[in-house]
Design a protein around this motif. Structure first.
Motif, PDB file in Angstrom:
ATOM      1  N   GLN A 164       0.820  -1.204   0.000  1.00 23.66           N
ATOM      2  CA  GLN A 164       0.000   0.000   0.000  1.00 23.66           C
ATOM      3  C   GLN A 164       0.860   1.262   0.000  1.00 23.66           C
ATOM      4  O   GLN A 164       0.539   2.251  -0.664  1.00 23.66           O
ATOM      5  CB  GLN A 164      -0.934  -0.001   1.223  1.00 23.66           C
ATOM      6  CG  GLN A 164      -2.006  -1.073   1.178  1.00 23.66           C
ATOM      7  CD  GLN A 164      -2.889  -0.959  -0.056  1.00 23.66           C
ATOM      8  OE1 GLN A 164      -3.226   0.145  -0.510  1.00 23.66           O
ATOM      9  NE2 GLN A 164      -3.287  -2.103  -0.604  1.00 23.66           N
ATOM     10  N   VAL A 165       1.978   1.213   0.734  1.00 27.01           N
ATOM     11  CA  VAL A 165       2.904   2.347   0.749  1.00 27.01           C
ATOM     12  C   VAL A 165       3.483   2.566  -0.646  1.00 27.01           C
ATOM     13  O   VAL A 165       3.615   3.712  -1.114  1.00 27.01           O
ATOM     14  CB  VAL A 165       4.044   2.113   1.765  1.00 27.01           C
ATOM     15  CG1 VAL A 165       5.115   3.188   1.632  1.00 27.01           C
ATOM     16  CG2 VAL A 165       3.495   2.082   3.185  1.00 27.01           C
ATOM     17  N   VAL A 170       3.299   5.857  -6.104  1.00 25.76           N
ATOM     18  CA  VAL A 170       3.288   5.680  -7.562  1.00 25.76           C
ATOM     19  C   VAL A 170       2.086   6.429  -8.116  1.00 25.76           C
ATOM     20  O   VAL A 170       0.941   6.021  -7.908  1.00 25.76           O
ATOM     21  CB  VAL A 170       3.216   4.184  -7.942  1.00 25.76           C
ATOM     22  CG1 VAL A 170       3.107   4.041  -9.465  1.00 25.76           C
ATOM     23  CG2 VAL A 170       4.439   3.446  -7.428  1.00 25.76           C
ATOM     24  N   LYS A 171       2.328   7.520  -8.812  1.00 27.17           N
ATOM     25  CA  LYS A 171       1.247   8.366  -9.299  1.00 27.17           C
ATOM     26  C   LYS A 171       0.833   8.024 -10.730  1.00 27.17           C
ATOM     27  O   LYS A 171      -0.333   8.145 -11.092  1.00 27.17           O
ATOM     28  CB  LYS A 171       1.666   9.836  -9.218  1.00 27.17           C
ATOM     29  CG  LYS A 171       2.103  10.270  -7.816  1.00 27.17           C
ATOM     30  CD  LYS A 171       1.023  10.007  -6.771  1.00 27.17           C
ATOM     31  CE  LYS A 171       1.484  10.456  -5.387  1.00 27.17           C
ATOM     32  NZ  LYS A 171       0.486  10.139  -4.335  1.00 27.17           N
ATOM     33  N   ASN A 258      13.343  -1.150 -13.921  1.00 27.07           N
ATOM     34  CA  ASN A 258      14.339  -1.028 -12.858  1.00 27.07           C
ATOM     35  C   ASN A 258      14.574   0.433 -12.494  1.00 27.07           C
ATOM     36  O   ASN A 258      14.751   0.782 -11.317  1.00 27.07           O
ATOM     37  CB  ASN A 258      15.649  -1.678 -13.301  1.00 27.07           C
ATOM     38  CG  ASN A 258      16.725  -1.623 -12.228  1.00 27.07           C
ATOM     39  OD1 ASN A 258      16.597  -2.219 -11.168  1.00 27.07           O
ATOM     40  ND2 ASN A 258      17.799  -0.899 -12.493  1.00 27.07           N
ATOM     41  N   CYS A 259      14.560   1.294 -13.495  1.00 27.55           N
ATOM     42  CA  CYS A 259      14.743   2.728 -13.259  1.00 27.55           C
ATOM     43  C   CYS A 259      13.617   3.276 -12.393  1.00 27.55           C
ATOM     44  O   CYS A 259      13.858   4.075 -11.473  1.00 27.55           O
ATOM     45  CB  CYS A 259      14.805   3.469 -14.597  1.00 27.55           C
ATOM     46  SG  CYS A 259      15.049   5.253 -14.438  1.00 27.55           S
ATOM     47  N   ARG A 260      12.376   2.832 -12.647  1.00 31.61           N
ATOM     48  CA  ARG A 260      11.253   3.287 -11.843  1.00 31.61           C
ATOM     49  C   ARG A 260      11.375   2.814 -10.400  1.00 31.61           C
ATOM     50  O   ARG A 260      11.052   3.546  -9.454  1.00 31.61           O
ATOM     51  CB  ARG A 260       9.940   2.782 -12.450  1.00 31.61           C
ATOM     52  CG  ARG A 260       9.541   3.450 -13.755  1.00 31.61           C
ATOM     53  CD  ARG A 260       9.385   4.955 -13.606  1.00 31.61           C
ATOM     54  NE  ARG A 260       8.396   5.316 -12.613  1.00 31.61           N
ATOM     55  CZ  ARG A 260       7.112   5.558 -12.873  1.00 31.61           C
ATOM     56  NH1 ARG A 260       6.675   5.503 -14.131  1.00 31.61           N
ATOM     57  NH2 ARG A 260       6.271   5.899 -11.919  1.00 31.61           N
ATOM     58  N   PHE A 261      11.853   1.605 -10.206  1.00 29.73           N
ATOM     59  CA  PHE A 261      12.031   1.099  -8.846  1.00 29.73           C
ATOM     60  C   PHE A 261      13.166   1.849  -8.130  1.00 29.73           C
ATOM     61  O   PHE A 261      13.119   2.038  -6.913  1.00 29.73           O
ATOM     62  CB  PHE A 261      12.307  -0.398  -8.854  1.00 29.73           C
ATOM     63  CG  PHE A 261      11.067  -1.248  -8.938  1.00 29.73           C
ATOM     64  CD1 PHE A 261      10.129  -1.227  -7.925  1.00 29.73           C
ATOM     65  CD2 PHE A 261      10.839  -2.066 -10.039  1.00 29.73           C
ATOM     66  CE1 PHE A 261       8.971  -1.992  -7.992  1.00 29.73           C
ATOM     67  CE2 PHE A 261       9.691  -2.840 -10.113  1.00 29.73           C
ATOM     68  CZ  PHE A 261       8.749  -2.806  -9.096  1.00 29.73           C
ATOM     69  N   LEU A 264      11.671   4.971  -6.989  1.00 35.22           N
ATOM     70  CA  LEU A 264      10.781   4.661  -5.878  1.00 35.22           C
ATOM     71  C   LEU A 264      11.563   4.438  -4.586  1.00 35.22           C
ATOM     72  O   LEU A 264      11.104   4.780  -3.494  1.00 35.22           O
ATOM     73  CB  LEU A 264       9.953   3.417  -6.225  1.00 35.22           C
ATOM     74  CG  LEU A 264       8.820   3.032  -5.270  1.00 35.22           C
ATOM     75  CD1 LEU A 264       7.788   4.153  -5.193  1.00 35.22           C
ATOM     76  CD2 LEU A 264       8.161   1.739  -5.750  1.00 35.22           C
ATOM     77  N   GLN A 265      12.758   3.878  -4.729  1.00 36.54           N
ATOM     78  CA  GLN A 265      13.611   3.619  -3.567  1.00 36.54           C
ATOM     79  C   GLN A 265      13.915   4.911  -2.808  1.00 36.54           C
ATOM     80  O   GLN A 265      13.994   4.917  -1.569  1.00 36.54           O
ATOM     81  CB  GLN A 265      14.908   2.947  -4.012  1.00 36.54           C
ATOM     82  CG  GLN A 265      15.869   2.627  -2.877  1.00 36.54           C
ATOM     83  CD  GLN A 265      17.181   2.052  -3.375  1.00 36.54           C
ATOM     84  OE1 GLN A 265      17.478   2.106  -4.575  1.00 36.54           O
ATOM     85  NE2 GLN A 265      17.963   1.479  -2.484  1.00 36.54           N
ATOM     86  N   LYS A 266      14.089   5.989  -3.527  1.00 44.32           N
ATOM     87  CA  LYS A 266      14.395   7.262  -2.888  1.00 44.32           C
ATOM     88  C   LYS A 266      13.238   7.754  -2.020  1.00 44.32           C
ATOM     89  O   LYS A 266      13.431   8.524  -1.084  1.00 44.32           O
ATOM     90  CB  LYS A 266      14.736   8.308  -3.953  1.00 44.32           C
ATOM     91  CG  LYS A 266      15.983   7.978  -4.772  1.00 44.32           C
ATOM     92  CD  LYS A 266      16.236   9.040  -5.831  1.00 44.32           C
ATOM     93  CE  LYS A 266      17.472   8.708  -6.650  1.00 44.32           C
ATOM     94  NZ  LYS A 266      17.726   9.713  -7.711  1.00 44.32           N
ATOM     95  N   LYS A 267      12.030   7.291  -2.333  1.00 45.44           N
ATOM     96  CA  LYS A 267      10.849   7.731  -1.586  1.00 45.44           C
ATOM     97  C   LYS A 267      10.532   6.831  -0.400  1.00 45.44           C
ATOM     98  O   LYS A 267      10.095   7.304   0.644  1.00 45.44           O
ATOM     99  CB  LYS A 267       9.640   7.796  -2.531  1.00 45.44           C
ATOM    100  CG  LYS A 267       9.799   8.769  -3.681  1.00 45.44           C
ATOM    101  CD  LYS A 267       8.583   8.717  -4.588  1.00 45.44           C
ATOM    102  CE  LYS A 267       8.730   9.687  -5.764  1.00 45.44           C
ATOM    103  NZ  LYS A 267       7.550   9.635  -6.673  1.00 45.44           N
TER     104      LYS A 267
END
Length: 329
Positions: A164-165, A170-171, A258-261, A264-267
């Motif tokens: 859920q987080v 992810v917008k 992988n780039c999107r993940f 996402l890791q930074k968030k």
């Protein structure tokens, strides 16, 4: 004296010469290629089989004899290694001159690669030379017995709360659809990025045998209502080609995912991968008491021992074991 045809240039690949019916790469550079050619014309022995020739021949064979995703997998790694050699001025390096330290130096230029990625890269190059031996292009491999990092095992299980987080951060609808579907049905990453509208059939994805993993049997992926709704919507939007695409309308590529993940890791502070959603799907079902045979069928496992081997961590979950114990109390 043996007569040779003149060298010719293959766009993007370099200079080639046909010798005894085989196309042999001379070099990328024209002057180096013709230098080798004139030595052959003068009856001098060539300095050896170019590494580039082995790699090119292997990729040509993969293109015609292996699945597209297998060819792409090898091409990315072989091209990376070849570009590394060229950057060091080693475009005419021969098989006889190649040493393990060349590959070690290549890996050190990619400090971000995990041990698993490093192992995969070395396996790809090693496989090219093993193939060349079987084809009679070379006698021995200079990197036989090459030491590789251990395979390792991903145990990045995503808890429902963590899922859920992830969705909260992810917008974009395109990436949300990809993640939600992966979470709902636990399919393989290569299945979700390649599924097309033609595969959708009465609440299922049906991949014909020639398009399934291993190419031995039809692969059926069963959809939940949520996954079915997403599939229908995206199939209407993209009736031809892969239905899961990024916001620019291009099919998802593993590197793009992988780039999107990574972003996402930074968030959220932790790196995930699409395959983690598959592992989490199986883990959830095991904890909910679904039998391994059913899970194996849903996931497309031909060997049910895969469930016990890969998902043994479920039996190390103290909370899960405690709940199971109380059920029998």
């Amino acid at each position: 004296m043996t007569r040779f045809a003149k060298p010719w240039y293959r766009k993007g690949r370099g200079w080639y010469l046909e010798i005894d019916g085989k196309q042999v790469k001379l070099a990328d550079d024209r002057d180096q290629a013709f230098d080798r050619y004139h030595k052959l014309m003068a009856g001098q022995s060539p300095t050896g089989t170019p590494v580039s020739s082995v790699i090119d021949s292997f990729l040509d064979w993969c293109m015609h004899n292996r699945a597209e995703r297998t060819f792409d997998w090898h091409k990315e790694r072989c091209d990376s290694f070849w570009q590394h050699l060229k950057s060091l001025g080693l475009s005419v390096l021969t098989v006889e001159e190649l040493r393990p330290f060349h590959l070690d130096a290549w890996l050190r230029t990619h400090p971000g690669w995990s041990p698993g990625m490093q192992r995969g890269a070395l396996v790809s190059i090693q496989r090219a030379f093993n193939w060349a031996i079987k084809q009679g292009l070379i006698v021995t491999s200079p990197i036989e017995g090459l030491e590789k990092p251990p395979q390792g095992r991903r145990e990045n299980v995503i808890a429902p709360a963590t899922y859920q987080v992830i969705l909260e951060h992810v917008k974009g609808q395109a990436f949300r659809d990809l993640l939600i579907t992966a979470w709902e049905i636990g399919c393989r990453p290569q299945e979700i990025v390649r599924v097309e509208a033609r595969h959708f059939n009465q609440g299922r994805w049906v991949f014909p045998k020639e398009e399934s993993k291993g190419k031995k049997r039809i692969r059926v992926v069963h959809l939940t209502p949520t996954a079915e709704e997403i599939t229908k919507r995206r199939a209407q939007q993209f009736p031809d080609g892969p239905i899961f695409r990024n916001r620019a309308g291009r099919p998802w590529h593993p590197w793009a995912i992988n780039c999107r993940f990574c972003r996402l890791q930074k968030k959220i502070g932790k790196k995930f991968a699409l395959v983690d959603f598959r592992h989490s799907f199986v883990t959830r079902l095991l904890k909910e008491g679904v039998d391994p045979i059913t899970i194996g069928a849903l996931c497309g496992h031909a060997d049910l021992s895969m469930i016990a081997r890969v998902y043994a961590h479920v039996h190390q979950d103290a909370e899960h074991l405690r709940k199971a114990l109380m059920k029998g109390a």
